[in-house]
Every structure is written in structure tokens, then in C-alpha cells.
Design a protein around this motif. Sequence first.
Motif: not given
Length: 279
Positions: A203-212, A216-217
Motif C-alpha cells: 500500500i505504501r509503495y505500489a505504483i498503479l498501472p499506466p492505464h489507471a 484514481a492515482v
Amino acid sequence: MTQMVGKKVGEGGCSEVFQWGGNQQIVKVAKGNTNVDAVKREFSNNMLVWENGLPAARPYELLEVDGRPSIVMERIHGESLMEHFFRYLMQPPSEKSQYGDSSEFLKITARLLNETHRFGNLPLPSQREMMIYSIRSAGYLTASEKERVIRHLEQLPIKKQVCHGDPNPGNIMIRENKALFIDWMNASIGNPEADLAEYVIMIRYAILPPHAPSSAVSNFDSLRAHIIQIFCDEYRRLSGNSLDEVENWIMPVAARKLCADAISEEEKMLLLAEIRSRL
């Protein structure tokens, strides 16, 4: 075996998932980054936890599909917690109240982990041995840094509880309001704090996918600390345990994750910075 394979229904970092036969089973077909020993370990782990009543889908058979090691599994008709989570992130703040003020779905992972950690002494692999192997196999860190992380790990208390090893929302399925874990490849006997640290790091470091979508980001970035707090509060309430030890597991768990195929280079750089700040 290819005549049994139906349409593709999912994909993860280590496998592709297809319908199998009718509509009640799926087959997980390993990608090139996953060898037959890893698939055999996942099948064995999954069978063991399912037979012992843990929250897991039923495995049926270990076989090959087009020369690739594969597992036939019970198909869970429902949605992943990841799907639910993304829908939550897409909602404007004014509409998040429809999920309830207590954000019940954000507590699901804590509940599943607490249920899993109640089991002990099953013949699963050693968490500590698996972590040490992964840390030594990972790139990015120097040999000296790896040994310092391992020395830190070896000083931590030893426990013998069942741990999932990868409690991300994509590995949690919701069926008829009941949640269960899929993907038990990294299951082990060890310290629950490693699972908790895994979730906190994600949760602290996750990078959401480029299509997000950017909204949402932005929502996710604003909610990271809130999600971790809800998770920790719920796990503490259910288990009755202090979570003081979790922080000690952040560094070795982050080091282990450096060899994961499913996370981005950007995320690995964040983990590397976290590890070096602690060293």
C-alpha cells in the motif's frame, strides 16, 4: 490437453488463467518466468491449506498445457478485491459513503490474514529460508547489503504460523460475500508479521498501472495512510496482538520483493531507497 482450454479469464505475473472444461474450473498455465518446481510447490501448498480448511480454492490436478506446467483449480465465480478496490478509487470523495463509513471492504485482507495465521505447524516451506534465498537472489543490493539485511532477519523472533506470502488484492476473491485467498505459491510457516509487512509495503509503495486514470492515482495517494491504518486496526482487533514487531520486518520483506517479476522498476527503486535508509 489443449482441447480442454477455453477462453482466457485472467493473468498474473507468473501465469495465465483460462477456462477449463466447463464453467466450474480454470487452469493456471505458467509463464516462462515460472519453472515446474515452483508450480509443483504451489499445487502442494494449495492442496495442503485447502485440505486443512483454510480460506482457499480447491486444486484438482497438476499437468502440462502445451508443454507448460499448469494447475487445474476450482473456479471462483465472483470478483477480486482488486476490482472492488479500483471501483472504490474511481468514486469521487463525495460518493465514497456508499461503501460505508467504516470502509468494510478495506478490512477484508486483515480478516483473511488473521484467519490464516491461526493455523500452525503445517508441513509448508520455511518462511525464513525462502526469504534468505530470495534476498540473496535479488539484484540491486550489493553483496554486503544483502548480508546485513539477512543478519537483521536472523535476529528476529521465530514463529511457526501459516503465512500466505502475497496478500495483495488481486489474490483475494469475493464469492457470495465470503473472501478467500488464491495463489499460495509463497505460502510458508513463519512469522505473521512478514505478511503484515508485505501488505503495508504494497500500500505504501505500489505504483498503479499506466492505464489507471489520474483521478484514481490521486485518490490512492491520498488514501495510502488511511488504508494502512484501517488494516492494522482491524488485524489488531481480531488477533488481540500488538503490531510492534511489524516495522522490524519491513526491510527484509522489501529486500525479498526486489526479485519479484510482478512489480515495476519504479516500485523497486522505492523499495531500494527504503532498504538503504534502514541500513
